[in-house]
Write a protein that holds these residues in place. Structure first.
Motif, PDB file in Angstrom:
ATOM      1  N   SER A   1       0.835  -1.203   0.000  1.00  0.00           N
ATOM      2  CA  SER A   1       0.000   0.000   0.000  1.00  0.00           C
ATOM      3  C   SER A   1       0.867   1.249   0.000  1.00  0.00           C
TER       4      SER A   1
ATOM      5  N   GLY B   1       0.593   5.843  -0.794  1.00  0.00           N
ATOM      6  CA  GLY B   1      -0.182   7.013  -1.190  1.00  0.00           C
ATOM      7  C   GLY B   1       0.450   7.652  -2.414  1.00  0.00           C
TER       8      GLY B   1
ATOM      9  N   ASP C   1      -5.051   6.527  -2.604  1.00  0.00           N
ATOM     10  CA  ASP C   1      -4.449   5.330  -2.015  1.00  0.00           C
ATOM     11  C   ASP C   1      -4.365   4.256  -3.081  1.00  0.00           C
TER      12      ASP C   1
ATOM     13  N   SER D   1      -3.061   0.152  -3.946  1.00  0.00           N
ATOM     14  CA  SER D   1      -2.555  -1.135  -3.463  1.00  0.00           C
ATOM     15  C   SER D   1      -2.090  -1.971  -4.646  1.00  0.00           C
TER      16      SER D   1
ATOM     17  N   LYS E   1     -15.081   4.342   0.433  1.00  0.00           N
ATOM     18  CA  LYS E   1     -13.778   4.816  -0.006  1.00  0.00           C
ATOM     19  C   LYS E   1     -13.537   4.316  -1.431  1.00  0.00           C
TER      20      LYS E   1
ATOM     21  N   ASP F   1     -10.370   3.697  -3.971  1.00  0.00           N
ATOM     22  CA  ASP F   1      -8.918   3.717  -4.159  1.00  0.00           C
ATOM     23  C   ASP F   1      -8.534   2.984  -5.439  1.00  0.00           C
TER      24      ASP F   1
ATOM     25  N   PHE G   1      -7.189  -1.169   5.757  1.00  0.00           N
ATOM     26  CA  PHE G   1      -7.268   0.153   5.110  1.00  0.00           C
ATOM     27  C   PHE G   1      -8.025   1.136   6.000  1.00  0.00           C
TER      28      PHE G   1
ATOM     29  N   TYR H   1      -9.768  14.359  -5.891  1.00  0.00           N
ATOM     30  CA  TYR H   1      -9.750  14.167  -4.440  1.00  0.00           C
ATOM     31  C   TYR H   1     -10.269  15.434  -3.773  1.00  0.00           C
TER      32      TYR H   1
END
Lengths: 143, 143, 143, 143
Positions: free
Chosen positions: C30, C32, C49, C51, C91, C93, C143, D78
């Motif tokens: 993970s 950012g 974010d 992954s 969320k 991501d 997360f 974002y």
DNA sequence: TTTT
DNA sequence: TTTT
């Protein structure tokens, strides 16, 4: 060394998909794609050649035909060769690794996605890695 | 009628960008792009021709040179013509509408994005709409 | 039923990548990503974010650190859960399936691509199919 | 400084599009998008919020409704704010700059593309540059 | 808050 | 060589 190659196009098949096999028995499907230019007053169209390997190619050959709408995700491929008259020739086409069938009437037919890396059966004599498959694997020139 | 056409490629300029102007004075920049094939044991490379119009083209011509890494977002373009010997010829290349300069050493130089639709100055005689610009606007054949 | 999901973003790591393992031993990395908004006068930034699973995740964890520039190709993922106070939370991501290391100084360091589907070793207890891996595979909420 | 942000997703509207206007009179259309996860046995779905500005937003609001299939090209955005209880909250959504209407039954209805930069009329009080439009332009919080 |  |  930076390197990235991604194409996403949607349009209509200009001909029925053609399924062929490499010398090693790996299926490869070829078709033409017509993508109409948007916001073009003169009705222009871009024409591309697309190939799809293995199970993805078989799925397209089995379900799609001339005129059908399709979305293709893949990479751009450059190839060059020498023409009969000795001149240098080259071509840019698209190798699909994912397609999305479009154009279902109502909610029914049409939809459905076919990924290239989803396992799928392997032809017995098949090679494992698409990126090394090329014209040398064919009995004769395939494009 | 479905229609979508998006390409994103990153590689290195194979030659210095060349800046030309249509008969109407619209700048167009041409360059070659080499994209190394990833996970290819035999060091294969895909070569593409790219063009960029107006301010975007001028920026590339002003700041980039042979060998520089660049990311290009654009659309695939098909063109066909008749060769001197009367045979039909065609070509697929890339029309950029956005580029990203890559390859800054350290954190410094290099980076920076140049979009195609960010206003930019208009050449006095320029036409307003890229999608209608084509070879007829040139004094001679540009590709 | 139409379905397509593709994201391509480039920016800088906002923190060192963190490598964890599912209960079954599958590695997941993970980090950012900060993507500066282009043509924004007020220096805005988008934060995401990301992954990356298996070998791709291990490669990122081994070679990248806070501040490094990277290009990520993947898909958008939505997740929802119930917060401690009983409220609904969600969320969005990014799940990477391909990355390109950017930012080599000069021609040297930095570049290099790492694909997600390139075989790679499998952790002994690993599951075969990413799309079924999710929070249930973790010992605790990741997360 | 490297920076790139591109999203392409296709799915179905989860609700009728809602058209609102900024304080300056600029139209902005909001809708939800459900993208079914392909090759997922458990019927998973990703849900995203999408906004489209100006003429593009008006076109979507005029022609699309809950359930309709659509392809959206845009960028990831974002945003963060402080919740009533003082906690930090954030959200990632999609800003469309191009959409493709999918799902025509037969050859007829449905298709058609709507680009964001195609001129289009300007609301009298509108600002010229999307990238600077944000929540401050609204009379109240729009998301 | 959720679409086919 | 071309699709809607």
């Amino acid at each position: 060394m930076v390197s990235f190659n991604r194409v996403i196009v949607a349009g209509n098949l200009t001909r029925d998909p053609e399924l062929r096999f490499t010398g090693g028995g790996v299926p490869v499907c070829s078709f033409g794609l017509a993508v109409n230019r948007v916001r073009s007053k003169n009705e222009e169209v871009d024409f591309f050649d697309v190939s799809a390997w293995r199970e993805l190619g078989e799925t397209i050959a089995n379900y799609k035909k001339k005129g059908d709408p399709i979305l293709v995700e893949g990479r751009l491929q450059y190839r060059s060769w020498e023409a009969q008259d000795g001149s240098k020739r080259s071509k840019v086409d698209i190798v699909a690794d994912n397609v999305q069938f479009l154009g279902g009437r109502g909610d029914g037919e049409g939809g459905g996605q076919s990924g290239g890396q989803s396992g799928g059966r392997r032809q017995s004599g098949g090679r494992r890695d698409d990126v090394d498959l090329n014209e040398e694997d064919f009995d004769d020139i395939p494009f």
